[in-house]
Design a protein around this motif. Structure first.
Motif, PDB file in Angstrom:
ATOM      1  N   SER A  36      -2.611 125.490 130.303  1.00  0.00           N
ATOM      2  CA  SER A  36      -2.044 124.170 130.047  1.00  0.00           C
ATOM      3  C   SER A  36      -0.961 124.319 128.987  1.00  0.00           C
ATOM      4  N   LEU A  37       0.228 123.818 129.281  1.00  0.00           N
ATOM      5  CA  LEU A  37       1.397 124.033 128.433  1.00  0.00           C
ATOM      6  C   LEU A  37       1.916 122.713 127.886  1.00  0.00           C
ATOM      7  N   TYR A  38       2.350 122.745 126.631  1.00  0.00           N
ATOM      8  CA  TYR A  38       3.099 121.636 126.059  1.00  0.00           C
ATOM      9  C   TYR A  38       4.583 121.969 126.151  1.00  0.00           C
ATOM     10  N   LEU A  39       5.390 121.005 126.605  1.00  0.00           N
ATOM     11  CA  LEU A  39       6.798 121.255 126.884  1.00  0.00           C
ATOM     12  C   LEU A  39       7.685 120.781 125.733  1.00  0.00           C
ATOM     13  N   VAL A  57       4.371 126.842 124.130  1.00  0.00           N
ATOM     14  CA  VAL A  57       3.169 126.365 123.430  1.00  0.00           C
ATOM     15  C   VAL A  57       2.043 126.173 124.448  1.00  0.00           C
ATOM     16  N   ILE A  58       0.966 126.933 124.289  1.00  0.00           N
ATOM     17  CA  ILE A  58      -0.170 126.862 125.205  1.00  0.00           C
ATOM     18  C   ILE A  58      -1.294 126.073 124.547  1.00  0.00           C
ATOM     19  N   GLY A  59      -1.645 124.954 125.141  1.00  0.00           N
ATOM     20  CA  GLY A  59      -2.745 124.149 124.622  1.00  0.00           C
ATOM     21  C   GLY A  59      -4.097 124.735 124.969  1.00  0.00           C
ATOM     22  N   LYS A  60      -4.168 125.417 126.137  1.00  0.00           N
ATOM     23  CA  LYS A  60      -5.412 126.049 126.551  1.00  0.00           C
ATOM     24  C   LYS A  60      -5.107 127.067 127.634  1.00  0.00           C
ATOM     25  N   LEU A  61      -5.793 128.214 127.576  1.00  0.00           N
ATOM     26  CA  LEU A  61      -5.680 129.226 128.626  1.00  0.00           C
ATOM     27  C   LEU A  61      -7.084 129.688 128.970  1.00  0.00           C
ATOM     28  N   GLU A  62      -7.441 129.616 130.278  1.00  0.00           N
ATOM     29  CA  GLU A  62      -8.792 129.919 130.730  1.00  0.00           C
ATOM     30  C   GLU A  62      -8.793 131.072 131.729  1.00  0.00           C
ATOM     31  N   TYR A  63      -9.799 131.945 131.593  1.00  0.00           N
ATOM     32  CA  TYR A  63     -10.000 133.049 132.529  1.00  0.00           C
ATOM     33  C   TYR A  63     -11.493 133.318 132.642  1.00  0.00           C
ATOM     34  N   LYS A  64     -12.018 133.288 133.852  1.00  0.00           N
ATOM     35  CA  LYS A  64     -13.438 133.532 134.126  1.00  0.00           C
ATOM     36  C   LYS A  64     -14.366 132.681 133.260  1.00  0.00           C
ATOM     37  N   GLY A  65     -13.997 131.417 133.108  1.00  0.00           N
ATOM     38  CA  GLY A  65     -14.852 130.490 132.378  1.00  0.00           C
ATOM     39  C   GLY A  65     -14.741 130.570 130.870  1.00  0.00           C
ATOM     40  N   HIS A  66     -13.836 131.380 130.365  1.00  0.00           N
ATOM     41  CA  HIS A  66     -13.634 131.525 128.925  1.00  0.00           C
ATOM     42  C   HIS A  66     -12.233 131.043 128.549  1.00  0.00           C
ATOM     43  N   SER A  67     -12.082 130.583 127.317  1.00  0.00           N
ATOM     44  CA  SER A  67     -10.772 130.145 126.830  1.00  0.00           C
ATOM     45  C   SER A  67     -10.317 131.044 125.682  1.00  0.00           C
TER      46      SER A  67
END
Length: 320
Positions: A36-39, A57-67
């Motif tokens: 999820s990115l903020y522009l 700016v990344i508000g959240k980055l998820e991979y395999k259920g982890h952030s």
């Protein structure tokens, strides 16, 4: 696809933040990673201060259920110098020493700011924003392309393009940068990625370690080393959880002149990330607080008029 969200207040470890916000936002994914990115937006953007490059700016980055990235401050202020999250970058000021009070200096990814005094530059000072340039964001399924076009009467001008790309079928994020000098004055600066890591909202403590490809030494005063954190060979580790409102900080040495030393592994007992850059390191600051830990490698950037400088940083995420 660019979206505007409705605010929803959540709380974690004493932090109140917004999962969904009214700030301009977008999402990208390669099927493995979702980010999820903020522009960038001069009027409504999540970050509008004068310290960091507004893009990526990344508000959240998820991979395999982890952030791996997320909010880390107790409150959010778009005009605060560190009211930001993700693998965000800061360019050191250009022309600050030569400028007189009342004149302007440049920060790439921010624009020109008005110098207020002959005191040394401090990133927390609320400088007047004189020229913000023009931002454009192009969002595709697995990438975001940001372009900052800047022209100023001072002779500084550039086109700065930054792409966040998720590689196909791999848990890898690549930051690709291209800086073209379209002005009449040299662009000479250093830039670093602050890397505001927040792993699954776990607080910073003994489960974490940061590994470098060289033996670590420190340069100058440190904070928190000895009682909260420790250096063991090529690793930064923690003896205890970092207390609230306390920081650890050190200037790290031991790297050489090759880009192979830009290879840093950050992990806890469950997940981690390997960071690789394609430029030699010029300086490393290590900083952490209760809710984030941040190895900060610097590189040198130079573009003469008409020239272009490019660089990449790669993040490979893993789950144990």
């Amino acid at each position: 696809m660019i979206k505007t969200w409705i605010a929803l207040s959540l709380t974690w470890a004493g932090i109140t933040y917004f999962q969904e916000t009214p700030f301009p936002k977008a999402e990208i994914s390669n099927g493995l990673i979702k980010a999820s990115l903020y522009l960038p937006d001069a009027e409504k953007g999540y970050y509008r201060a004068q310290r960091f490059d507004w893009s990526g700016v990344i508000g959240k980055l998820e991979y395999k259920g982890h952030s791996f990235f997320g909010p880390w401050r107790e409150t959010h202020d778009p005009l605060s110098n560190d009211g930001i999250s993700g693998p965000v970058e800061e360019f050191m000021p250009i022309g600050y020493a030569e400028a007189q009070p009342g004149e302007t200096f440049l920060k790439i990814g921010v624009g020109t700011l008005k110098k207020t005094s002959n005191q040394p530059y401090h990133f927390w000072e609320p400088f007047e924003h004189v020229n913000k340039g023009i931002w454009k964001s192009e969002i595709k399924k697995d990438r975001a392309i940001y372009t900052h076009t800047f022209t100023d009467a001072s002779g500084y001008a550039y086109v700065y393009e930054k792409t966040l790309r998720l590689l196909p079928d791999q848990p890898i994020l690549v930051l690709e940068h291209r800086l073209k000098n379209t002005g009449t004055r040299t662009l000479l600066t250093q830039a670093y990625d602050h890397n505001f890591f927040v792993f699954d909202q776990h607080e910073t403590g003994p489960s974490y370690r940061v590994t470098f490809p060289f033996e670590l030494t420190t340069d100058g005063p440190t904070e928190g080393l000895g009682n909260i954190a420790a250096i063991k060979g090529n690793q930064w580790t923690y003896k205890q959880p970092v207390p609230p409102k306390v920081s650890t900080q050190a200037f790290l040495k031991g790297f050489g002149n090759s880009a192979k030393d830009y290879n840093i592994r950050v992990e806890n007992d469950q997940i981690g990330v390997q960071i690789k850059g394609d430029q030699p390191i010029t300086k490393i600051v290590y900083w952490s607080q209760k809710n984030t830990l941040c190895p900060e490698p610097y590189i040198q950037i130079k573009a003469e008029p008409g020239q272009e400088f490019s660089w990449k940083i790669e993040y490979e995420f893993f789950v144990k």
